[in-house]
Motif scaffolding. Structure first.
Motif, PDB file in Angstrom:
ATOM      1  N   THR A 178      43.349  38.930  34.193  1.00  0.00           N
ATOM      2  CA  THR A 178      44.195  40.113  34.067  1.00  0.00           C
ATOM      3  C   THR A 178      45.507  39.889  34.822  1.00  0.00           C
ATOM      4  N   PRO A 179      46.654  40.005  34.154  1.00  0.00           N
ATOM      5  CA  PRO A 179      47.936  39.806  34.851  1.00  0.00           C
ATOM      6  C   PRO A 179      48.183  40.897  35.886  1.00  0.00           C
ATOM      7  N   THR A 180      48.692  40.502  37.045  1.00  0.00           N
ATOM      8  CA  THR A 180      49.044  41.475  38.075  1.00  0.00           C
ATOM      9  C   THR A 180      50.525  41.807  38.060  1.00  0.00           C
ATOM     10  N   GLY A 181      51.327  40.867  37.545  1.00  0.00           N
ATOM     11  CA  GLY A 181      52.764  41.055  37.544  1.00  0.00           C
ATOM     12  C   GLY A 181      53.426  40.666  38.848  1.00  0.00           C
ATOM     13  N   HIS A 182      52.637  40.300  39.861  1.00  0.00           N
ATOM     14  CA  HIS A 182      53.216  40.045  41.180  1.00  0.00           C
ATOM     15  C   HIS A 182      52.725  38.742  41.813  1.00  0.00           C
ATOM     16  N   ARG A 205      41.855  36.026  39.601  1.00  0.00           N
ATOM     17  CA  ARG A 205      41.238  34.704  39.620  1.00  0.00           C
ATOM     18  C   ARG A 205      39.725  34.800  39.430  1.00  0.00           C
ATOM     19  N   VAL A 206      39.101  33.642  39.325  1.00  0.00           N
ATOM     20  CA  VAL A 206      37.644  33.572  39.201  1.00  0.00           C
ATOM     21  C   VAL A 206      37.007  34.079  40.495  1.00  0.00           C
ATOM     22  N   ARG A 229      29.632  50.085  39.953  1.00  0.00           N
ATOM     23  CA  ARG A 229      30.994  50.635  39.945  1.00  0.00           C
ATOM     24  C   ARG A 229      32.036  49.662  40.492  1.00  0.00           C
ATOM     25  N   VAL A 230      31.636  48.408  40.673  1.00  0.00           N
ATOM     26  CA  VAL A 230      32.534  47.400  41.239  1.00  0.00           C
ATOM     27  C   VAL A 230      33.767  47.185  40.362  1.00  0.00           C
ATOM     28  N   VAL A 231      33.579  46.981  39.067  1.00  0.00           N
ATOM     29  CA  VAL A 231      34.701  46.721  38.160  1.00  0.00           C
ATOM     30  C   VAL A 231      35.655  47.912  38.139  1.00  0.00           C
ATOM     31  N   GLU A 232      35.107  49.102  38.085  1.00  0.00           N
ATOM     32  CA  GLU A 232      35.914  50.320  38.083  1.00  0.00           C
ATOM     33  C   GLU A 232      36.741  50.419  39.366  1.00  0.00           C
ATOM     34  N   PHE A 233      36.134  50.069  40.495  1.00  0.00           N
ATOM     35  CA  PHE A 233      36.825  50.133  41.785  1.00  0.00           C
ATOM     36  C   PHE A 233      37.983  49.129  41.821  1.00  0.00           C
ATOM     37  N   ILE A 234      37.713  47.897  41.421  1.00  0.00           N
ATOM     38  CA  ILE A 234      38.761  46.874  41.416  1.00  0.00           C
ATOM     39  C   ILE A 234      39.903  47.281  40.488  1.00  0.00           C
ATOM     40  N   SER A 235      39.567  47.832  39.336  1.00  0.00           N
ATOM     41  CA  SER A 235      40.593  48.239  38.371  1.00  0.00           C
ATOM     42  C   SER A 235      41.532  49.278  38.967  1.00  0.00           C
ATOM     43  N   GLU A 236      40.989  50.198  39.753  1.00  0.00           N
ATOM     44  CA  GLU A 236      41.825  51.225  40.380  1.00  0.00           C
ATOM     45  C   GLU A 236      42.723  50.609  41.448  1.00  0.00           C
ATOM     46  N   VAL A 237      42.189  49.657  42.208  1.00  0.00           N
ATOM     47  CA  VAL A 237      42.996  48.957  43.210  1.00  0.00           C
ATOM     48  C   VAL A 237      44.123  48.187  42.524  1.00  0.00           C
ATOM     49  N   LEU A 238      43.810  47.527  41.430  1.00  0.00           N
ATOM     50  CA  LEU A 238      44.814  46.778  40.677  1.00  0.00           C
ATOM     51  C   LEU A 238      45.923  47.688  40.167  1.00  0.00           C
ATOM     52  N   ALA A 239      45.556  48.846  39.663  1.00  0.00           N
ATOM     53  CA  ALA A 239      46.546  49.785  39.137  1.00  0.00           C
ATOM     54  C   ALA A 239      47.518  50.211  40.234  1.00  0.00           C
ATOM     55  N   ALA A 295      39.692  27.494  34.116  1.00  0.00           N
ATOM     56  CA  ALA A 295      40.003  28.633  34.976  1.00  0.00           C
ATOM     57  C   ALA A 295      41.442  29.091  34.790  1.00  0.00           C
ATOM     58  N   SER A 296      41.920  29.885  35.730  1.00  0.00           N
ATOM     59  CA  SER A 296      43.255  30.450  35.645  1.00  0.00           C
ATOM     60  C   SER A 296      43.950  30.326  36.982  1.00  0.00           C
ATOM     61  N   CYS A 297      45.250  30.180  36.936  1.00  0.00           N
ATOM     62  CA  CYS A 297      46.080  30.217  38.137  1.00  0.00           C
ATOM     63  C   CYS A 297      47.166  31.265  37.908  1.00  0.00           C
ATOM     64  N   GLY A 298      48.185  31.277  38.738  1.00  0.00           N
ATOM     65  CA  GLY A 298      49.281  32.202  38.520  1.00  0.00           C
ATOM     66  C   GLY A 298      48.981  33.621  38.971  1.00  0.00           C
ATOM     67  N   ALA A 299      49.873  34.541  38.559  1.00  0.00           N
ATOM     68  CA  ALA A 299      49.800  35.943  38.985  1.00  0.00           C
ATOM     69  C   ALA A 299      48.811  36.716  38.128  1.00  0.00           C
ATOM     70  N   ARG A 300      47.552  36.515  38.403  1.00  0.00           N
ATOM     71  CA  ARG A 300      46.498  37.148  37.618  1.00  0.00           C
ATOM     72  C   ARG A 300      45.207  37.181  38.430  1.00  0.00           C
TER      73      ARG A 300
END
Length: 315
Positions: free
Chosen positions: A132-136, A100-101, A251-261, A93-98
């Motif tokens: 996907t890194p969030t940077g935050h 998560r699962v 459209r879930v992935v598209e929605f999350i991507s816009e929130v992330l942006a 899995a992954s941790c950090g500013a990204r």
């Protein structure tokens, strides 16, 4: 003779980002496994048990976010652990500013309360957005199949909850009253004409009326996900608030991507901060305005900021 630590090709500076978490013991780490939606095949589970027995301690840990964690793994065994897990197609899995699962309930495959296919949604998000890194800060996504919300979706950065909007065809109604009896929210009552009266303001989108109707007079007008954004747990928890309704599964992935942006942009320079805190700072209208052009039929007209949970009540 070469130092044994040189045998590993794992970048020790990126251990936590890659799901390797330092333990108290010298040279020992917890290895967090990637289990989207909390589901895995029996062969995979057997392989994990074999690897844990060979390289780990006397037990594994089931995390609160549906992952399996291998305990007491020596960092010199990282490559071997990853290689043997790979034989069973099990990833770390992954941790950090990204991202998560994602977590999810069983959805509608076998759960009679399930309204949407949460497992499919979790797998799609894991495939397309995991890591996907969030940077935050960390970014957690959770899926609940119905308003019972067993995965506590509202405590995720973005939480999805299965929802149905019912519509009554009075011509097909036989006035049996089952819908009114099954509606524990008081959204349906029998009128003087013997037909159900629907109170939309009390409906929580559970779809029980549709399920119980013997003549299919109650039909599904809309189905999808209710979306709450800005939740988190930890020392200063927040409950995410409503930003969209009946978002289609596709459209879930598209929605999350816009929130992330939006999150990446508005949190720029703010350091280690979760999206809920950014919504509180910027105001929910900022995020609504970002989402509305792409999702006009789903984004709510207005909402409130994520709500603080006072964990020290009574102190």
């Amino acid at each position: 003779m070469a130092d044994e630590s040189s045998k590993t090709s794992i970048d020790l500076n990126n251990l936590k980002a890659g799901g390797f978490i330092k333990e108290r013991g010298k040279d020992l780490f917890t290895v967090r496994l990637r289990v989207p939606g909390g589901r895995m095949t029996v062969p995979r589970l057997k392989k994990i048990a074999q690897v844990a027995e060979k390289f780990g301690g006397e037990f594994v840990h089931l995390s609160v976010r549906q992952s399996i964690e291998l305990i007491n793994i020596n960092f010199r065994d990282f490559d071997a652990v990853v290689a043997e897990l790979g034989e069973g197609e099990q990833k770390v899995a992954s941790c950090g500013a990204r991202v998560r699962v994602p977590t999810a309930c069983g959805g509608c495959e076998y759960n009679p309360n399930g309204l949407v296919d949460t497992q499919r949604s979790a797998l799609e998000v894991d495939e397309k957005l995991f890591g996907t890194p969030t940077g935050h800060h960390k970014f957690k996504v959770g899926f609940a199949g119905c308003p019972f919300d067993c995965p506590k979706s509202a405590t995720n950065d973005v939480g999805f909850q299965g929802a149905i909007w019912p519509e009554l065809s009075k011509e097909e109604c036989i006035s049996c009253g089952l819908c009114a009896k099954s509606c524990t929210e008081g959204a349906i009552a029998m009128g003087d004409d013997g037909k159900p009266m629907f109170r939309a303001d009390k409906c929580i989108y559970c779809g029980d009326c549709v399920k119980v109707c013997p003549t299919e007079a109650w039909k599904t007008e809309k189905i999808g996900y209710t979306v709450r954004i800005g939740g988190k747990w930890g020392r200063h928890p927040l409950v995410g608030t409503l930003f969209a309704t009946f978002v289609p599964e596709e459209r879930v992935v598209e929605f999350i991507s816009e929130v992330l942006a939006w999150y990446k942009e508005k949190a720029d320079g703010a350091g280690r901060v979760r999206i809920g805190d950014i919504i509180i700072k910027e105001g929910p209208d900022s995020l609504l305005s970002r989402l509305r052009p792409k999702f006009p039929e789903y984004v709510v007209a207005e909402t409130i900021a994520p709500q603080v949970i006072a964990t020290q009540i009574g102190a």
